[in-house]
Design a protein around this motif. Structure first.
Motif, PDB file in Angstrom:
ATOM      1  N   VAL A  13      33.354  37.183  52.890  1.00 39.59           N
ATOM      2  CA  VAL A  13      32.217  36.649  52.128  1.00 39.59           C
ATOM      3  C   VAL A  13      31.796  35.299  52.707  1.00 39.59           C
ATOM      4  CG1 VAL A  13      31.437  35.907  49.854  1.00 39.59           C
ATOM      5  CG2 VAL A  13      32.933  37.887  50.057  1.00 39.59           C
ATOM      6  N   THR A  14      32.765  34.469  53.031  1.00 39.19           N
ATOM      7  CA  THR A  14      32.450  33.185  53.665  1.00 39.19           C
ATOM      8  C   THR A  14      31.747  33.399  54.990  1.00 39.19           C
ATOM      9  OG1 THR A  14      34.381  32.144  52.644  1.00 39.19           O
ATOM     10  CG2 THR A  14      33.429  31.039  54.548  1.00 39.19           C
ATOM     11  N   LEU A  73      31.703  24.586  54.727  1.00 40.60           N
ATOM     12  CA  LEU A  73      31.740  25.974  54.277  1.00 40.60           C
ATOM     13  C   LEU A  73      32.863  26.735  54.966  1.00 40.60           C
ATOM     14  CD1 LEU A  73      27.925  26.877  54.233  1.00 40.60           C
ATOM     15  CD2 LEU A  73      29.432  26.718  52.249  1.00 40.60           C
ATOM     16  N   TYR A  74      33.034  26.480  56.266  1.00 43.35           N
ATOM     17  CA  TYR A  74      34.087  27.133  57.027  1.00 43.35           C
ATOM     18  C   TYR A  74      35.464  26.710  56.529  1.00 43.35           C
ATOM     19  CZ  TYR A  74      37.047  28.407  61.002  1.00 43.35           C
ATOM     20  OH  TYR A  74      38.040  28.914  61.785  1.00 43.35           O
ATOM     21  N   TYR A  75      35.638  25.441  56.241  1.00 39.03           N
ATOM     22  CA  TYR A  75      36.933  24.983  55.743  1.00 39.03           C
ATOM     23  C   TYR A  75      37.246  25.593  54.382  1.00 39.03           C
ATOM     24  CZ  TYR A  75      40.634  22.310  53.708  1.00 39.03           C
ATOM     25  OH  TYR A  75      41.811  21.989  53.088  1.00 39.03           O
ATOM     26  N   PHE A  76      36.255  25.635  53.494  1.00 38.25           N
ATOM     27  CA  PHE A  76      36.483  26.091  52.130  1.00 38.25           C
ATOM     28  C   PHE A  76      36.717  27.599  52.037  1.00 38.25           C
ATOM     29  CE2 PHE A  76      33.985  22.175  50.646  1.00 38.25           C
ATOM     30  CZ  PHE A  76      35.170  21.471  50.411  1.00 38.25           C
ATOM     31  N   ARG A  77      36.766  28.283  53.192  1.00 37.95           N
ATOM     32  CA  ARG A  77      37.140  29.699  53.184  1.00 37.95           C
ATOM     33  C   ARG A  77      38.545  29.893  52.621  1.00 37.95           C
ATOM     34  NH1 ARG A  77      38.702  27.475  57.738  1.00 37.95           N
ATOM     35  NH2 ARG A  77      40.323  28.371  59.085  1.00 37.95           N
ATOM     36  N   VAL A  78      39.327  28.817  52.582  1.00 37.18           N
ATOM     37  CA  VAL A  78      40.678  28.885  52.039  1.00 37.18           C
ATOM     38  C   VAL A  78      40.667  29.360  50.590  1.00 37.18           C
ATOM     39  CG1 VAL A  78      40.708  26.473  51.269  1.00 37.18           C
ATOM     40  CG2 VAL A  78      42.859  27.616  51.813  1.00 37.18           C
ATOM     41  N   PHE A  79      39.581  29.082  49.837  1.00 37.51           N
ATOM     42  CA  PHE A  79      39.516  29.505  48.443  1.00 37.51           C
ATOM     43  C   PHE A  79      39.321  31.013  48.337  1.00 37.51           C
ATOM     44  CE2 PHE A  79      37.711  25.063  48.120  1.00 37.51           C
ATOM     45  CZ  PHE A  79      38.920  24.514  47.739  1.00 37.51           C
ATOM     46  N   GLU A  80      38.566  31.587  49.278  1.00 40.09           N
ATOM     47  CA  GLU A  80      38.404  33.042  49.279  1.00 40.09           C
ATOM     48  C   GLU A  80      39.744  33.716  49.541  1.00 40.09           C
ATOM     49  OE1 GLU A  80      35.841  36.636  51.413  1.00 40.09           O
ATOM     50  OE2 GLU A  80      35.433  34.539  51.927  1.00 40.09           O
ATOM     51  N   ILE A  83      41.848  33.289  46.095  1.00 41.71           N
ATOM     52  CA  ILE A  83      41.509  34.051  44.894  1.00 41.71           C
ATOM     53  C   ILE A  83      40.964  35.441  45.203  1.00 41.71           C
ATOM     54  CG2 ILE A  83      41.025  31.924  43.621  1.00 41.71           C
ATOM     55  CD1 ILE A  83      38.061  32.451  43.930  1.00 41.71           C
ATOM     56  N   GLY A  84      40.736  35.741  46.486  1.00 46.55           N
ATOM     57  CA  GLY A  84      40.209  37.047  46.862  1.00 46.55           C
ATOM     58  C   GLY A  84      38.695  37.038  46.989  1.00 46.55           C
ATOM     59  N   SER A  85      38.176  37.968  47.796  1.00 49.23           N
ATOM     60  CA  SER A  85      36.737  38.016  48.074  1.00 49.23           C
ATOM     61  C   SER A  85      35.918  38.325  46.833  1.00 49.23           C
ATOM     62  CB  SER A  85      36.447  39.055  49.162  1.00 49.23           C
ATOM     63  OG  SER A  85      37.074  38.705  50.375  1.00 49.23           O
ATOM     64  N   ARG A 193      36.221  32.363  35.398  1.00 47.72           N
ATOM     65  CA  ARG A 193      37.243  32.545  36.425  1.00 47.72           C
ATOM     66  C   ARG A 193      37.891  33.920  36.363  1.00 47.72           C
ATOM     67  NH1 ARG A 193      40.812  27.072  36.640  1.00 47.72           N
ATOM     68  NH2 ARG A 193      41.628  28.147  38.466  1.00 47.72           N
ATOM     69  N   LYS A 194      37.682  34.636  35.270  1.00 48.67           N
ATOM     70  CA  LYS A 194      38.222  35.984  35.145  1.00 48.67           C
ATOM     71  C   LYS A 194      37.199  37.054  35.523  1.00 48.67           C
ATOM     72  CE  LYS A 194      41.492  34.776  31.468  1.00 48.67           C
ATOM     73  NZ  LYS A 194      41.939  35.084  30.065  1.00 48.67           N
ATOM     74  N   ALA A 195      35.957  36.656  35.720  1.00 52.06           N
ATOM     75  CA  ALA A 195      34.894  37.619  36.020  1.00 52.06           C
ATOM     76  C   ALA A 195      35.067  38.203  37.419  1.00 52.06           C
ATOM     77  CB  ALA A 195      33.529  36.944  35.897  1.00 52.06           C
ATOM     78  N   LYS A 196      34.713  39.479  37.571  1.00 56.46           N
ATOM     79  CA  LYS A 196      34.810  40.151  38.862  1.00 56.46           C
ATOM     80  C   LYS A 196      33.630  41.100  39.025  1.00 56.46           C
ATOM     81  CE  LYS A 196      38.744  41.541  40.471  1.00 56.46           C
ATOM     82  NZ  LYS A 196      40.020  42.279  40.633  1.00 56.46           N
TER      83      LYS A 196
END
Length: 292
Positions: A13-14, A73-80, A83-85, A193-196
């Motif tokens: 996604v990132t 944006l590239y660095y913050f890929r760590v969050f994906e 928590i998953g895509s 935060r629980k939404a998917k």
């Protein structure tokens, strides 16, 4: 600090968002319209240029902003990876939509007829990401320069400050809106935060984005340049010697959390053993082992 293994491994996604942002910026830059993409009171409430709302989410208005923005944006890929895509897609949508709403409300309140009151670019997403960066990413290295204390996270904050002040008032407003959105997400307003999303929507980004260097997972026993590093137990012990190791086998959830961030499964297990099943401490061990 580079946010984990290089490339967009476990971050489709990132990758899609970074590519889209770069293409939008280059397209409008070639046309010489990049400086006219910002939002103003006249655009929204006068001429109803609603297309600018979409463009302002992706396209930066200058090359320096593009460089710092894509880096963050590239660095913050760590969050994906963390928590998953699927949930990260929700985070992107929430940050973008909520920050746009706050920007429109601010423009309506200020009623400033000046052109481009709000600069263009994914400021909402970038500065919303600084909230989980502050709370959830541990510090792995500390150092001093001329008596001033710094950490590996300081460079990310400096890049964010540069982007925040890049267009002065025009960039400060969307930056503040982004931080507010990140705070709402962190507080789990409306249980966001629980939404998917349905899996078919989340995987859509994976099919759209092109393969990139370093995006393939590494084999468990090999360390290929550009792929996820595999740390041996000796490397972990060298960085964090521990005479009293945990006798409890790490839980699958803890291992899965570290694997989702891009680390090798065996390395994640070894780090959790040394950290006594503390995920934050294990993340520190892996990051420091990678730095060495």
């Amino acid at each position: 600090m580079n946010g984990g293994p290089s490339g967009f491994h476990n971050a489709p996604v990132t990758r899609a968002f970074v590519i889209s942002s770069a293409l939008f910026t280059v397209f409008f830059g070639i046309q010489g319209r990049s400086t006219k993409l910002g939002l103003s009171y006249l655009d929204i409430f006068g001429k109803f240029r609603l297309w600018k709302l979409i463009v302002s989410v992706f396209a930066f208005s200058s090359t320096p902003e593009l460089m710092f923005g894509l880096y963050l944006l590239y660095y913050f890929r760590v969050f994906e990876r963390q928590i998953g895509s699927n949930k990260y897609s929700v985070f992107i949508l929430f940050s973008v939509m909520a920050s746009l709403l706050f920007e429109i409300l601010a423009i309506a309140f200020l009623k400033d007829p000046a052109v481009n009151l709000v600069t263009s670019g994914p400021y909402g997403l970038i500065f919303a990401s600084f909230v989980p960066f502050f709370f959830d990413i541990p510090i792995s290295t500390r150092f001093r320069v001329f008596g001033v204390h710094f950490s590996d996270k300081s460079f990310i904050y400096l890049a964010g400050l540069q982007l925040l002040l890049s267009s002065w008032k025009r960039s400060v407003l969307p930056g503040i809106c982004g931080i507010l959105c990140g705070s709402l997400y962190h507080l789990n307003v409306f249980c966001i935060r629980k939404a998917k999303f349905p899996e078919v929507i989340a995987s859509f980004f994976s099919r759209l984005s092109l393969p990139t260097m370093g995006s393939l997972p590494a084999a468990p026993t090999r360390n290929i340049a550009g792929s996820v590093p595999s740390f041996t137990a000796q490397q972990v012990e060298r960085n964090y010697p521990s005479p009293m190791l945990s006798t409890t086998e790490p839980t699958e959830d803890s291992i899965a959390t570290l694997v989702s961030m891009g680390f090798d499964r065996n390395s994640a297990r070894q780090a959790l053993v040394h950290a006594r099943n503390d995920v934050t401490a294990a993340t520190n061990i892996l990051l420091e082992a990678q730095a060495h």
